[in-house]
Design an enzyme around this catalytic site. Structure first.
Site, mmCIF file in Angstrom:
data_model
loop_
_atom_site.group_PDB
_atom_site.id
_atom_site.type_symbol
_atom_site.label_atom_id
_atom_site.label_comp_id
_atom_site.label_asym_id
_atom_site.label_seq_id
_atom_site.Cartn_x
_atom_site.Cartn_y
_atom_site.Cartn_z
ATOM 1 N N ARG A 180 0.834 -1.254 0.077
ATOM 2 C CA ARG A 180 0.042 -0.101 0.006
ATOM 3 C C ARG A 180 0.850 1.011 0.029
ATOM 4 O O ARG A 180 0.413 2.127 0.549
ATOM 5 C CB ARG A 180 -0.849 0.265 1.179
ATOM 6 C CG ARG A 180 -2.004 -1.056 1.229
ATOM 7 C CD ARG A 180 -2.617 -1.197 -0.114
ATOM 8 N NE ARG A 180 -3.627 -2.238 0.092
ATOM 9 C CZ ARG A 180 -3.271 -3.609 -0.613
ATOM 10 N NH1 ARG A 180 -2.194 -3.467 -1.156
ATOM 11 N NH2 ARG A 180 -4.200 -4.565 -0.564
ATOM 12 N N SER A 231 -11.092 -2.020 2.895
ATOM 13 C CA SER A 231 -10.279 -1.955 4.237
ATOM 14 C C SER A 231 -10.001 -0.704 4.974
ATOM 15 O O SER A 231 -9.307 -0.110 4.349
ATOM 16 C CB SER A 231 -9.201 -2.859 3.938
ATOM 17 O OG SER A 231 -9.480 -4.274 3.557
ATOM 18 N N GLU A 301 -5.673 2.605 6.302
ATOM 19 C CA GLU A 301 -5.368 2.741 4.720
ATOM 20 C C GLU A 301 -6.045 3.866 3.998
ATOM 21 O O GLU A 301 -5.635 4.197 3.098
ATOM 22 C CB GLU A 301 -5.675 1.505 4.125
ATOM 23 C CG GLU A 301 -5.378 0.957 2.871
ATOM 24 C CD GLU A 301 -5.618 -0.358 2.398
ATOM 25 O OE1 GLU A 301 -5.566 -1.135 3.169
ATOM 26 O OE2 GLU A 301 -6.384 -0.471 1.396
#
Ligand code: FAD
Length: 306
Positions: A180, A231, A301
């Site tokens: 990420r 998420s 995130e």
């Protein structure tokens, strides 16, 4: 003169065809369906328009924010005193690359369309991306991934506009991808214009079947019936965020209209009336309580923008 007046005058003269709106609710452009008005939102019809606009926007202090489908964003309730630039409508060229087994897509192309196109070309490698609801630009920026696939595995090169250095084409290695994370994480003012993907010849039916299978797995495990940004937290090394949250007894934790999903504890969902403040309050409570129970600090995130 305010930045928006200066920008309005400039666009009227130099980009009269550019679609630009005033006080555009961010709730219309984020998958969380929350967020107050952006003072200006522009929808460039091409990469050339985007480059011209960004250059001018920076000069007049508009603090441009480039977005794709808004599926990883939390925008504030009070709105944004900046120019938001939506690539999803206009930067949508998608074609076979100049080398065999490659595809080139502009930043605003959705991952679903990209994966479908790859399948039609008989190219495998992008099945993992089919169900991720973002664009190429957002996915490169986030090194988006799922089911053991990630952008890093399929990117050949990316064309990026840097505010000081101009347009550069970077190899996959130069993009500094990790979980990420990409070069863009450390250069938040840089903008992805397009990307070339290197894939492998494969059987169309097998590719299609894999995409269907992964979509079915998503539907079975994720609360896709509610607005969210996927998420909410990154996976901490050695753990799964959802498992930590669930075993801390936080499934169903609710603040206003925001809730830790009962179906998948890794997702914060909007049950209908959430504000950004509700979502943030749930995020903070989850972070604090998981830290207190498990000693692990969860990191969002989701990009929290100002
Ligand atoms: C139901 C659901 C499921 C999801 N599943 C997954 C999953 O399996 N895996 C996964 O990784 N993610 C997942 N996500 C999160 C999200 O879809 C990805 O992070 C996606 O890559 C974001 O793309 P976007 O176009 O929506 O980006 P946005 O949300 O619009 O932007 C995200 C970030 O990228 C930046 N950005 C966007 N475009 C550009 C550009 N052209 N140049 C520079 N910066 C840019 C933005 O400024 C922002 O910082 C999911 C989200 C939802 C709602």
């Amino acid at each position: 003169m305010s930045w928006e007046t200066e920008l309005d005058q400039w666009t009227a003269e130099y980009l009269p065809d550019l679609k630009i709106t005033n006080d555009e609710p961010m709730s219309r452009h984020t998958s969380f369906r929350v967020g107050g008005p952006a003072k200006r939102m522009a929808f460039p019809a091409s990469g050339e328009q985007l480059v011209l606009l960004l250059d001018r926007a920076r000069e007049c202090g508009a603090r441009p924010l480039v977005i794709g489908n808004g599926t990883n964003l939390l925008a504030p309730d009070e709105g944004l005193d900046r120019l938001v630039i939506d690539t999803s409508a206009g930067l949508n060229r998608l074609e076979p690359g100049t080398e065999p087994d490659t595809l080139t897509a502009e930043a605003g192309v959705s991952l679903a369309r990209l994966a479908d196109f790859a399948c039609k070309q008989g190219l495998t490698g992008l099945e993992f991306a089919h169900g991720i609801p973002g664009t190429v630009g957002g996915a490169v920026c986030m090194n988006a991934g799922a089911y053991d696939g990630e952008m890093k595995q399929v990117i050949e090169r990316v064309t990026v506009l840097f505010p000081e250095e101009g347009i550069k084409t970077l190899s996959c290695g130069e993009m500094d991808f990790s979980y990420r994370h990409s070069l863009l994480s450390d250069h938040p003012d840089a903008v992805v214009l397009r990307a070339t993907f290197r894939l492998v010849p494969g059987d169309r039916e097998t590719i299609r079947a894999r995409m269907r299978e992964l979509m079915a797995r998503r539907k079975a495990s994720q609360p896709l019936e509610y607005p969210s940004a996927g998420s909410t937290f990154k996976r901490p090394a050695g753990y799964f965020a959802g498992t930590l949250i669930e075993s801390s007894g936080l499934k169903g934790l609710t603040v206003g209209g925001a809730q830790v999903s009962e179906k998948h504890a890794g997702f914060v969902i909007n049950t209908g009336t959430a504000t950004a403040a509700d979502v943030l309050a749930v995020i903070r409570q989850v972070q604090d309580r998981v830290y207190a129970e498990k000693g692990v600090r969860l990191e969002p995130e989701v990009r929290i923008i100002h």
